[in-house]
Write an enzyme that holds these catalytic residues in place. Structure first.
Site, PDB file in Angstrom:
ATOM      1  N   ASN A  88       0.826  -1.207   0.000  1.00  0.00           N
ATOM      2  CA  ASN A  88       0.000   0.000   0.000  1.00  0.00           C
ATOM      3  C   ASN A  88       0.859   1.255   0.000  1.00  0.00           C
ATOM      4  O   ASN A  88       1.923   1.298   0.611  1.00  0.00           O
ATOM      5  CB  ASN A  88      -0.923   0.003   1.222  1.00  0.00           C
ATOM      6  CG  ASN A  88      -1.867  -1.182   1.213  1.00  0.00           C
ATOM      7  OD1 ASN A  88      -2.051  -1.810   0.176  1.00  0.00           O
ATOM      8  ND2 ASN A  88      -2.449  -1.496   2.355  1.00  0.00           N
ATOM      9  N   ILE A  89       0.345   2.284  -0.655  1.00  0.00           N
ATOM     10  CA  ILE A  89       1.081   3.541  -0.727  1.00  0.00           C
ATOM     11  C   ILE A  89       0.517   4.572   0.244  1.00  0.00           C
ATOM     12  O   ILE A  89       1.002   5.695   0.310  1.00  0.00           O
ATOM     13  CB  ILE A  89       1.132   4.084  -2.183  1.00  0.00           C
ATOM     14  CG1 ILE A  89      -0.263   4.261  -2.778  1.00  0.00           C
ATOM     15  CG2 ILE A  89       1.954   3.134  -3.056  1.00  0.00           C
ATOM     16  CD1 ILE A  89      -0.265   4.848  -4.198  1.00  0.00           C
ATOM     17  N   ASP A  90      -0.514   4.177   1.006  1.00  0.00           N
ATOM     18  CA  ASP A  90      -1.033   5.078   2.038  1.00  0.00           C
ATOM     19  C   ASP A  90      -0.128   5.021   3.272  1.00  0.00           C
ATOM     20  O   ASP A  90       0.820   4.234   3.327  1.00  0.00           O
ATOM     21  CB  ASP A  90      -2.503   4.741   2.379  1.00  0.00           C
ATOM     22  CG  ASP A  90      -2.655   3.349   3.009  1.00  0.00           C
ATOM     23  OD1 ASP A  90      -1.948   3.058   3.995  1.00  0.00           O
ATOM     24  OD2 ASP A  90      -3.484   2.552   2.522  1.00  0.00           O
ATOM     25  N   HIS A 105       5.986  -0.774  -2.713  1.00  0.00           N
ATOM     26  CA  HIS A 105       5.462  -0.072  -3.901  1.00  0.00           C
ATOM     27  C   HIS A 105       5.520   1.447  -3.747  1.00  0.00           C
ATOM     28  O   HIS A 105       4.837   2.167  -4.472  1.00  0.00           O
ATOM     29  CB  HIS A 105       4.023  -0.524  -4.207  1.00  0.00           C
ATOM     30  CG  HIS A 105       3.944  -1.935  -4.740  1.00  0.00           C
ATOM     31  ND1 HIS A 105       2.773  -2.645  -4.838  1.00  0.00           N
ATOM     32  CD2 HIS A 105       4.916  -2.762  -5.220  1.00  0.00           C
ATOM     33  CE1 HIS A 105       3.033  -3.850  -5.354  1.00  0.00           C
ATOM     34  NE2 HIS A 105       4.313  -3.937  -5.578  1.00  0.00           N
ATOM     35  N   ASN A 197      -7.867 -12.945   4.461  1.00  0.00           N
ATOM     36  CA  ASN A 197      -8.400 -12.184   3.328  1.00  0.00           C
ATOM     37  C   ASN A 197      -9.924 -12.318   3.279  1.00  0.00           C
ATOM     38  O   ASN A 197     -10.473 -13.310   3.746  1.00  0.00           O
ATOM     39  CB  ASN A 197      -7.799 -12.723   2.017  1.00  0.00           C
ATOM     40  CG  ASN A 197      -7.687 -11.666   0.944  1.00  0.00           C
ATOM     41  OD1 ASN A 197      -7.183 -10.589   1.213  1.00  0.00           O
ATOM     42  ND2 ASN A 197      -8.163 -11.947  -0.259  1.00  0.00           N
TER      43      ASN A 197
END
Ligand code: OAD
Length: 233
Positions: A88-90, A105, A197
């Site tokens: 995640n890029i948050d 990422h 998940n």
């Protein structure tokens, strides 16, 4: 117990951050190849900048959920024996209290200079082509790894997988490599593997155990189990 945790978009879903592979196959109304490839950036930089500027601004509207909070607790329990890797890029893991997060990422709150290759904290927009504070060249791009680019810190991740006793994959569809191959790497080196998940992922049969449900419920319950094991319970 050395643990590697891999998180994906599903861990932030209950915070209100959309996952990538929704039913319509679009990411916030865009095809992934239109906003998440180096080619897209070459041909339409302003579209790409505005897309990531909007994602960065949207961080102000979301909060960590119980899954992020539980993983921060896990770091306090395990210390250096935990490697938390996120796709995640948050910044929700950090805001929940995790101090050591490997953002394979990249990160929305970071910019990468195409001139001097430096990475730097960035919370503003990039669509107006600000100069790099280090080299002065107006070539700052989002510091996110696009399709066709090499994820960050792969050496460190592979080393952690090699030494792991347990690998846990949380909220990821298992469709994007190299992250999708981590379960295989971990198993090769003798780790037990667990998937948490909402629905079975692409690689669900590769895991020793797979639990289905929302991360906000499954992750705190699993961290409770780890805490009980560590305290001999
Ligand atoms: P995806 O959108 O592909 O998958 C999200 C997964 O989370 C799915 O398997 C969902 O079933 C699950 N999920 C959804 N809500 C959940 C919840 N509340 N609790 C638990 N699980 C839930 O996202 P990623 O696997 O993270 O890469 O995507 C991997 C990469 O593909 C991203 O990092 C990005 C993307 O293209 C790049 O941008 C390079």
């Amino acid at each position: 117990m050395r643990v590697v945790v891999l998180t994906g978009a599903g861990v932030s879903a209950e915070s209100g951050v959309p996952t990538f592979r929704d039913a319509d196959g679009l990411w916030e109304g865009h095809r992934v190849e239109d906003v998440a490839t180096p080619e897209a950036y070459e041909y339409q930089p302003s579209v790409v900048h505005k897309f990531y500027d909007a994602r960065r601004a949207a961080l102000a509207d979301v909060e960590p959920n119980p899954a992020h909070v539980a993983l921060a607790r896990l770091e306090r329990l395990l210390g250096d024996d935990l490697t938390l890797v996120t796709q995640n890029i948050d910044d929700l893991h950090e805001r929940a209290g995790s101090g050591h997060v490997v953002h394979m990422h990249g990160e929305l709150l970071s910019a990468l200079c195409r001139g001097c290759r430096r990475r730097m904290p960035w919370s503003d927009v990039l669509h107006d082509y600000p100069p790099c504070p280090h080299c002065g060249v107006a070539e700052l791009r989002p510091d996110v790894v696009w399709f066709g680019e090499i994820p960050y810190e792969m050496d460190r991740i592979l080393e952690a997988l090699t030494g792991a006793d347990l690998f846990v994959s949380i909220g990821t569809s298992g469709m994007v490599y190299p992250a999708a191959g981590f379960v295989h790497q971990a198993r090769l080196h003798g780790a037990r593997t667990l998937e948490l998940n909402l629905a079975p992922s692409e690689g669900t049969t590769l895991f020793h155990e797979s639990r289905q449900g929302p991360a906000g419920t499954l992750v705190p319950a699993w961290v409770d189990e780890v805490a009980a094991t560590l305290s001999g319970g």
